[in-house]
Scaffold this active site. Structure first.
Site, PDB file in Angstrom:
ATOM      1  N   ARG A  17      24.248  15.527  26.900  1.00  0.00           N
ATOM      2  CA  ARG A  17      23.189  15.437  25.882  1.00  0.00           C
ATOM      3  C   ARG A  17      23.752  15.614  24.479  1.00  0.00           C
ATOM      4  O   ARG A  17      23.376  14.874  23.557  1.00  0.00           O
ATOM      5  CB  ARG A  17      22.087  16.463  26.152  1.00  0.00           C
ATOM      6  CG  ARG A  17      21.200  16.069  27.325  1.00  0.00           C
ATOM      7  CD  ARG A  17      20.167  17.125  27.602  1.00  0.00           C
ATOM      8  NE  ARG A  17      20.849  18.383  27.906  1.00  0.00           N
ATOM      9  CZ  ARG A  17      20.330  19.582  27.765  1.00  0.00           C
ATOM     10  NH1 ARG A  17      19.104  19.724  27.297  1.00  0.00           N
ATOM     11  NH2 ARG A  17      20.999  20.662  28.089  1.00  0.00           N
ATOM     12  N   ASN A  35      17.526  16.141  29.864  1.00  0.00           N
ATOM     13  CA  ASN A  35      17.851  16.219  31.283  1.00  0.00           C
ATOM     14  C   ASN A  35      16.576  16.017  32.079  1.00  0.00           C
ATOM     15  O   ASN A  35      15.478  16.348  31.622  1.00  0.00           O
ATOM     16  CB  ASN A  35      18.435  17.587  31.639  1.00  0.00           C
ATOM     17  CG  ASN A  35      19.877  17.742  31.220  1.00  0.00           C
ATOM     18  OD1 ASN A  35      20.558  16.777  30.926  1.00  0.00           O
ATOM     19  ND2 ASN A  35      20.340  18.981  31.190  1.00  0.00           N
TER      20      ASN A  35
END
EC number: 3.6.1.7
Length: 96
Positions: A17, A35
């Site tokens: 990320r 996520n």
């Protein structure tokens, strides 16, 4: 161009990320990354087609500790940009 991209493989717990947020910001894209509970990472990219396509290519590689086994991308609706935090061009979002 707005694309929703889902990466599967070893993509959580490896800085994916943060990698996406850094690269997308560098390409001046709008969107978000998060996520998913199924172990995947999902991201929305909005911007010029060449920049979005470059970002998708970067997602296929991912950070050095990641292994992207599969990547799916599809056209997305502009309403999905509303998920990002107010005042941010690109946001890291909570897990869903």
């Amino acid at each position: 161009m707005i694309r929703l991209v889902t990466m599967r493989g070893r993509v959580q717990g490896v800085g994916f990320r943060a990698f996406v947020e850094f690269q997308a910001t560098g390409l001046d894209l709008e969107g978000w990354v998060r996520n998913r509970r199924d172990g995947s990472v999902e991201a929305l990219f909005s911007g010029p087609a060449d920049a979005v396509e470059a970002m998708i290519a970067l997602c296929r590689q991912g950070p050095s500790a990641a292994h992207v086994a599969a990547l799916a991308d599809e056209e997305a609706h502009p309403d999905q940009l509303r998920l990002r935090r107010a005042g941010e061009r690109f946001s890291g979002l909570p897990t869903v």
